[in-house]
Every structure is written in structure tokens, then in C-alpha cells.
Design an enzyme around this catalytic site. Structure first.
Site, mmCIF file in Angstrom:
data_model
loop_
_atom_site.group_PDB
_atom_site.id
_atom_site.type_symbol
_atom_site.label_atom_id
_atom_site.label_comp_id
_atom_site.label_asym_id
_atom_site.label_seq_id
_atom_site.Cartn_x
_atom_site.Cartn_y
_atom_site.Cartn_z
ATOM 1 N N HIS A 113 0.826 -1.204 0.000
ATOM 2 C CA HIS A 113 0.000 0.000 0.000
ATOM 3 C C HIS A 113 0.866 1.262 0.000
ATOM 4 C CE1 HIS A 113 -3.197 2.615 2.159
ATOM 5 N NE2 HIS A 113 -3.567 2.461 0.908
ATOM 6 N N GLU A 141 0.627 -0.478 -4.875
ATOM 7 C CA GLU A 141 -0.467 0.441 -5.150
ATOM 8 C C GLU A 141 0.013 1.841 -4.803
ATOM 9 O OE1 GLU A 141 -3.787 2.995 -3.533
ATOM 10 O OE2 GLU A 141 -1.982 2.206 -2.575
ATOM 11 N N ASP A 199 -0.933 6.440 -5.556
ATOM 12 C CA ASP A 199 -1.936 7.444 -5.921
ATOM 13 C C ASP A 199 -1.339 8.503 -6.843
ATOM 14 O OD1 ASP A 199 -3.957 6.607 -3.661
ATOM 15 O OD2 ASP A 199 -2.015 6.865 -2.672
ATOM 16 N N HIS A 216 -1.081 10.803 -1.878
ATOM 17 C CA HIS A 216 -2.439 10.395 -1.521
ATOM 18 C C HIS A 216 -3.324 11.591 -1.199
ATOM 19 C CE1 HIS A 216 -5.664 9.160 1.275
ATOM 20 N NE2 HIS A 216 -5.744 8.107 0.493
ATOM 21 N N GLU A 261 -3.991 4.234 -8.570
ATOM 22 C CA GLU A 261 -5.241 4.891 -8.187
ATOM 23 C C GLU A 261 -5.207 6.350 -8.619
ATOM 24 O OE1 GLU A 261 -7.921 6.316 -4.366
ATOM 25 O OE2 GLU A 261 -6.415 4.748 -4.065
#
Length: 286
Positions: free
Chosen positions: A45, A74, A76, A89, A142
Site C-alpha cells: 500500500h 499500489e 496514488d 495520496h 489509483e
């Protein structure tokens, strides 16, 4: 005999409602070949970060560490004020940099001197992350929509990814962006991020919108290749039914213990983890 007609009409209405519901929650048929690399995968993450070790989230250091340990990852991506792509993020800068301001209101030049988490790590550009990973492990990207920039953001990210040869998928909480991918870039595997918003404190989401979103009733519009669902909500009826009927790939976030790994694995889900070191899936490593 009027009661017989009432039963027939009620039964027919229920059957039609059930058929409509199944139609609405169905994912895309015929998923891209690249999705096979992500089903059942293990993803760090925001990179393999560790605050105590001086490795902040969403930094090149965290991404290198994820690659070295054999994990997918993952992270952002969002726009700066001058429409540059950076990996962060929060839109609010204070938590990660100690500086007041918003990413969306500052240019790349203004963001460049900032450092993340009290370390020497800068806010990375999207292109830098791709160069760092260099196709060595799969990426869940993302996209963080700010206002109505979903189409421009998706297009900009896709333009960069057209020059990247490693495995990746794109996901977003915003169904408008996932729908844009369906219409304009069907070659890219796409995922819908979900949670029970109001249950977890997102009171800015209207109750009706929350119901529609967490029950996957917009799947007919976005036709996702996978569902990325909050770990605490993974047993939702729509998630379980979609998996049973359509074998919809599930990725759980954010998993924080070996026991949670076991429970995700028990239903065949991949998972995005944080705060501990699980066993990497070596066969999954690109």
C-alpha cells in the site's frame, strides 16, 4: 381469485427486479489478458513504506523497497495546479510535508522543494515512479480526482502509460473516471474502488449515493474488470454474489495482519497490505 393474480404480479415483479439487479452488478466480460497478473496478487500500500525506518509512503524509496521484496504495489496519482502528474495520496500537504497548502493549487515547481515525512524524499512525479519500477512488478494505479478533472486526469495518465511496458491496472473511487476508461481506453484493465462510505465516516456522501455505490449498482455503467473493496466491507452481499455469478476479481484494502491475509485468501482475493511484511507471491512477481 384476485389473490392469485396479486401473487403472480408480485412474483413477476420480484423476478424482474432480481434480473435487473444481476444485470447492474455484472463486471466486464472478456477481461484484458493483463488482469491475470493481478488476480490473487500481493500489493504494498503506497509502496513498502515504514515510518519508523525512515521510509515514507508514496516515495521512490518505498517503491524501490517494494520491488526488492518481491511485491506489487499500489499508489496514488493526482494533478498539480499546472497539470503535472505527481504521486501523493492527500490533496492537503500538511500531513506528509508539514506545509499548509493543496497539491491541486501548487505548481510542480512550488512542490519540488518539499520533502515527505521529515526525510530527504521529494514528492515524486508519476514518470519517475514508472522509471524506478521499470516493469519489474505489477502496479495498481489509483487516480485521485479533484472536482471535475477526471477525464483530463485519465487521459494524461494514459498518455504516459502508453510508453510503459510493465503490467498495470487503473482504479478510482470516482465512477466517472472508470466509465471514461471504459469508453476511451478499453484496452486498459480498470477497477472500481468501493467501501460503505457513511458507515466509515464519509458523511459528505449522500445516503442514496452511498447505497448505489457500495452495492455496485453502477457496474452496468463502468463494467469494471475488478472490484477493490475495503477489507471490512468485503463480505457485502453484492461482492459475494458478483464473485459467485461472474467470478469478479476482488482486491481487498487495506489488509494489516496475517489473519486478515488468511481471510482474504480464503475467498480467492488479492490484497493491498500495510504495516507488516507478508509472504510475497513469487509467481506473481513480473
Amino acid at each position: 381469485m384476485n389473490w392469485i393474480y396479486a401473487v403472480i404480479i408480485t412474483t413477476a415483479a420480484l423476478l424482474l427486479a432480481a434480473m435487473l439487479y444481476v444485470f447492474l452488478i455484472a463486471p466486464r466480460r472478456g477481461r484484458p489478458e493483463m488482469m491475470k497478473a493481478f488476480e490473487g496478487g500481493v500489493f504494498a500500500h503506497r509502496g513498502l513504506h515504514d515510518k519508523n525506518a525512515g521510509v515514507p509512503e508514496n516515495t521512490l524509496l518505498a517503491f524501490r523497497r517494494a520491488v526488492e521484496h518481491g511485491y506489487g504495489m499500489e499508489f496514488d496519482v493526482r494533478f498539480t495546479a499546472d497539470k503535472q502528474l505527481v504521486v501523493m495520496h492527500d490533496n492537503d500537504l500538511e500531513r506528509m510535508t508539514g506545509v499548509q497548502g493543496r497539491v491541486s493549487e501548487m505548481t510542480l515547481e512550488q512542490l519540488a522543494p518539499l520533502r515527505v515525512g521529515g526525510t530527504d524524499q521529494p514528492i515524486p512525479r508519476f514518470e519517475q515512479v514508472l522509471e524506478t519500477v521499470d516493469g519489474r512488478t505489477p502496479l495498481i494505479i489509483e487516480l485521485k480526482v479533484c472536482g471535475s478533472d477526471y477525464a483530463e486526469l485519465a487521459q494524461s495518465v494514459c498518455n504516459v502509460l502508453d510508453g510503459y511496458s510493465g503490467p498495470y491496472v487503473i482504479e478510482s473511487f470516482d465512477p466517472r473516471l472508470v466509465h471514461w476508461l471504459r469508453r476511451h481506453r478499453p484496452d486498459i484493465a480498470r477497477g472500481q474502488l468501493l467501501e460503505y462510505y457513511r458507515r466509515h465516516g464519509s458523511t459528505n456522501v449522500p445516503a442514496v449515493a452511498d447505497f448505489v455505490l457500495h452495492n455496485q449498482l453502477l457496474n452496468a455503467w463502468v463494467r469494471p474488470d475488478f472490484i477493490a473493496i475495503y477489507y471490512a466491507d468485503r463480505d457485502s452481499f453484492s461482492m459475494r454474489l458478483s464473485k459467485r455469478l461472474f467470478r469478479t476479481p476482488e482486491i481487498d484494502w487495506t489488509v494489516r495482519s496475517a489473519e486478515e491475509v488468511r481471510r482474504s485468501r480464503a475467498v480467492g482475493a488479492g490484497y493491498i497490505f500495510e504495516g507488516f511484511i507478508p509472504e510475497p507471491n513469487r509467481n506473481f512477481h513480473a
